[in-house]
Design a protein around this motif. Structure first.
Motif, PDB file in Angstrom:
ATOM      1  N   UNK A  51       0.810  -1.235   0.000  1.00  0.00           N
ATOM      2  CA  UNK A  51       0.000   0.000   0.000  1.00  0.00           C
ATOM      3  C   UNK A  51       0.844   1.286   0.000  1.00  0.00           C
ATOM      4  N   UNK A  52       1.958   1.357   0.783  1.00  0.00           N
ATOM      5  CA  UNK A  52       2.760   2.591   0.703  1.00  0.00           C
ATOM      6  C   UNK A  52       3.289   2.824  -0.715  1.00  0.00           C
ATOM      7  N   UNK A  53       3.674   1.730  -1.396  1.00  0.00           N
ATOM      8  CA  UNK A  53       4.166   1.851  -2.780  1.00  0.00           C
ATOM      9  C   UNK A  53       3.036   2.329  -3.689  1.00  0.00           C
ATOM     10  N   UNK A  54       1.827   1.791  -3.461  1.00  0.00           N
ATOM     11  CA  UNK A  54       0.659   2.245  -4.242  1.00  0.00           C
ATOM     12  C   UNK A  54       0.416   3.733  -4.000  1.00  0.00           C
ATOM     13  N   UNK A  55       0.587   4.172  -2.737  1.00  0.00           N
ATOM     14  CA  UNK A  55       0.430   5.595  -2.424  1.00  0.00           C
ATOM     15  C   UNK A  55       1.455   6.433  -3.207  1.00  0.00           C
ATOM     16  N   UNK A  56       2.687   5.909  -3.328  1.00  0.00           N
ATOM     17  CA  UNK A  56       3.722   6.675  -4.033  1.00  0.00           C
ATOM     18  C   UNK A  56       3.401   6.784  -5.529  1.00  0.00           C
ATOM     19  N   UNK A  57       2.640   5.814  -6.049  1.00  0.00           N
ATOM     20  CA  UNK A  57       2.238   5.874  -7.467  1.00  0.00           C
ATOM     21  C   UNK A  57       1.017   6.778  -7.660  1.00  0.00           C
ATOM     22  N   UNK A  58       0.194   6.894  -6.614  1.00  0.00           N
ATOM     23  CA  UNK A  58      -1.046   7.685  -6.725  1.00  0.00           C
ATOM     24  C   UNK A  58      -0.837   9.135  -6.307  1.00  0.00           C
ATOM     25  N   UNK A  59       0.034   9.366  -5.321  1.00  0.00           N
ATOM     26  CA  UNK A  59       0.189  10.712  -4.752  1.00  0.00           C
ATOM     27  C   UNK A  59      -0.776  10.901  -3.588  1.00  0.00           C
ATOM     28  N   UNK A  60      -0.577  11.963  -2.821  1.00  0.00           N
ATOM     29  CA  UNK A  60      -1.361  12.156  -1.587  1.00  0.00           C
ATOM     30  C   UNK A  60      -2.871  12.206  -1.813  1.00  0.00           C
ATOM     31  N   UNK A  61      -3.316  13.147  -2.657  1.00  0.00           N
ATOM     32  CA  UNK A  61      -4.772  13.339  -2.833  1.00  0.00           C
ATOM     33  C   UNK A  61      -5.485  12.095  -3.327  1.00  0.00           C
ATOM     34  N   UNK A  62      -5.129  11.611  -4.540  1.00  0.00           N
ATOM     35  CA  UNK A  62      -5.803  10.425  -5.072  1.00  0.00           C
ATOM     36  C   UNK A  62      -5.603   9.197  -4.184  1.00  0.00           C
ATOM     37  N   UNK A  63      -4.418   9.087  -3.551  1.00  0.00           N
ATOM     38  CA  UNK A  63      -4.122   7.916  -2.714  1.00  0.00           C
ATOM     39  C   UNK A  63      -5.055   7.816  -1.523  1.00  0.00           C
ATOM     40  N   UNK A  64      -5.162   8.931  -0.771  1.00  0.00           N
ATOM     41  CA  UNK A  64      -6.038   8.937   0.414  1.00  0.00           C
ATOM     42  C   UNK A  64      -7.498   8.737  -0.012  1.00  0.00           C
ATOM     43  N   UNK A  65      -7.909   9.422  -1.106  1.00  0.00           N
ATOM     44  CA  UNK A  65      -9.290   9.295  -1.601  1.00  0.00           C
ATOM     45  C   UNK A  65      -9.603   7.837  -1.932  1.00  0.00           C
ATOM     46  N   UNK A  66      -8.666   7.196  -2.629  1.00  0.00           N
ATOM     47  CA  UNK A  66      -8.851   5.818  -3.073  1.00  0.00           C
ATOM     48  C   UNK A  66      -8.977   4.863  -1.882  1.00  0.00           C
TER      49      UNK A  66
END
Length: 440
Positions: A51-66
């Motif tokens: 999940x942290x790696x997925x966050x790094x691919x999505x970025x803060x906004x889209x990552x938290x939203x997702x």
């Protein structure tokens, strides 16, 4: 008594005997907390570490939203499945495909649900073979850095040997101790992952900029990350099967204890997922590996412990996802192939299944890409929107009412995931396969 009546009685007796032999329905004595830890084991897979790696691919906004959207949507669809388990008085939908058949018809229901369910369950078992083997290898490397390296293939075989033994436990309730241990382990290694990250402190050269230098690279990374997140929220494939183990009467339907267990499980899921994803990304930024434990190289003993916890957890996870597959294979062999329901039949089918998943895992261990690919392809339908479609068909809520809108939102969200996530996953598999040696 007429000849027909005698035949019907005999048929009913045969069906009852089969139900009492099959792993899903043979024991209905589970308590609400069984539902909690079975659901945690099914839901919190090794996917939490990516999940942290997925966050790094999505970025803060889209990552938290997702993350937040996925948590809410899958909790809602899980509630629907728990509610639909006994919506027909006097009948229980003990298996996902039985619910599908009720909604879509006998034949179509099977064609819609069974392939997706098998892709998820068999796919997860294969991914867990790879995860278990790789985590054992990491454990060995952490404990003994100067030892002769051993091939991942051999570690996958060692991991499989535990599953060869455990797969002969007869039914869902008999694996409850394994499942409880697995649930405790998932909470433990998640806590180690975020606590060790916090202790390490924010890295000097931390950056939250996109990983790839090219736009197309970033788009593909984004798609792949969607698959990783979908994979992390996918316990729905076994939820009706878990509920089938809880006793039920008209006065005390199984949905009450089941829902209580689901709520506890989802609180634990949040405690595992959100800290790992957010703290991991905050500390390491875009320099993360696709498994956060690899980014945390030191202290050795702690990383070794966390990897051992992962191994114990995926052993339990493997059993949870394999049990419905055993149920399907055994049903098919007895009903269609006319085999007798014996322990020999069970021994051969289950040993073969573990052997096949081990062989495929040894042949294709590209972990990250497989997660993204399976995550979008089959987990999104069964977890994000299939329950909503079934709900709309059966309950027919009022057009543009709250229930109707909520279901359509989940369907659009889930279908988008299903289309986009495999694109990123497939690209990752292709890139990794270029440098890959078989049975390395």
């Amino acid at each position: 008594m007429s000849h027909n009546q005698a035949e019907m009685d005999e048929q009913a007796a045969r069906e009852k005997a089969l139900e009492e032999w099959l792993p899903i329905t043979s024991s209905r004595t589970a308590k609400w907390w069984y539902s909690a830890f079975h659901n945690v084991t099914a839901m919190v897979g090794a996917g939490v570490l990516s999940l942290p790696y997925a966050m790094s691919e999505l970025g803060w906004g889209p990552g938290v939203t997702m993350l937040v959207l996925s948590w809410i949507v899958t909790l809602y669809t899980l509630w629907q499945m728990v509610e639909m388990h006994e919506m027909v008085p006097g009948k229980r939908f003990d298996r996902y495909h039985e619910l599908g058949q009720h909604a879509f018809g006998e034949k179509l229901g099977l064609y819609i649900v069974v392939p997706q369910q098998l892709i998820v369950e068999v796919g997860t078992c294969i991914v867990y073979m790879v995860t278990g083997g790789k985590s054992l290898k990491k454990f060995q490397e952490s404990v003994c850095p100067n030892c002769t390296p051993i091939k991942t293939t051999y570690f996958i075989m060692i991991f499989a040997s535990a599953n060869f033994v455990l797969s002969h436990l007869p039914n869902f309730n008999s694996i409850s101790i394994v499942s409880l241990a697995a649930a405790v382990m998932s909470l433990s290694y998640s806590t180690i992952a975020w606590a060790a990250s916090l202790k390490k402190g924010v890295q000097d050269d931390v950056s939250y900029a996109p990983i790839s230098k090219t736009t197309s690279g970033n788009v593909f990374h984004f798609f792949s990350a969607l698959g990783d997140v979908a994979f992390a929220f996918a316990g729905h494939n076994v939820v009706l099967e878990i509920q089938a183990t809880i006793p039920s009467t008209p006065e005390k339907p199984s949905k009450k204890p089941m829902w209580k267990g689901v709520i506890v499980a989802y609180i634990i899921v949040a405690l595992c997922y959100f800290p790992v994803a957010l703290i991991g990304y905050y500390i390491f930024g875009n320099k993360l590996e696709d498994n956060i434990l690899i980014s945390l190289e030191k202290p050795n003993w702690l990383i070794a412990t966390a990897n051992m916890f992962v191994v114990i957890h995926v052993i339990g996870g493997y059993q949870i996802f394999a049990m419905p597959v055993f149920d399907m294979i055994e049903t098919w062999l007895v009903l269609k192939m006319k085999f007798n329901p014996t322990s020999t039949l069970r021994f051969i089918t289950r040993t073969s299944y573990v052997g096949i998943t081990m062989f495929i895992g040894m042949t294709f261990p590209f972990f990250g890409g497989l997660l993204g690919f399976f995550g979008g392809f089959a987990l999104a339908p069964t977890s994000y929107y299939l329950p909503c479609i079934i709900w709309l068909i059966i309950y027919k809520p009022k057009k543009f009412g709250a229930s109707w809108c909520a279901n359509w939102f989940c369907i659009i969200f889930g279908v988008s995931l299903m289309i986009l996530a495999p694109i990123g996953g497939l690209r990752q598999i292709i890139l990794q396969s270029k440098t890959y040696k078989f049975y390395s």
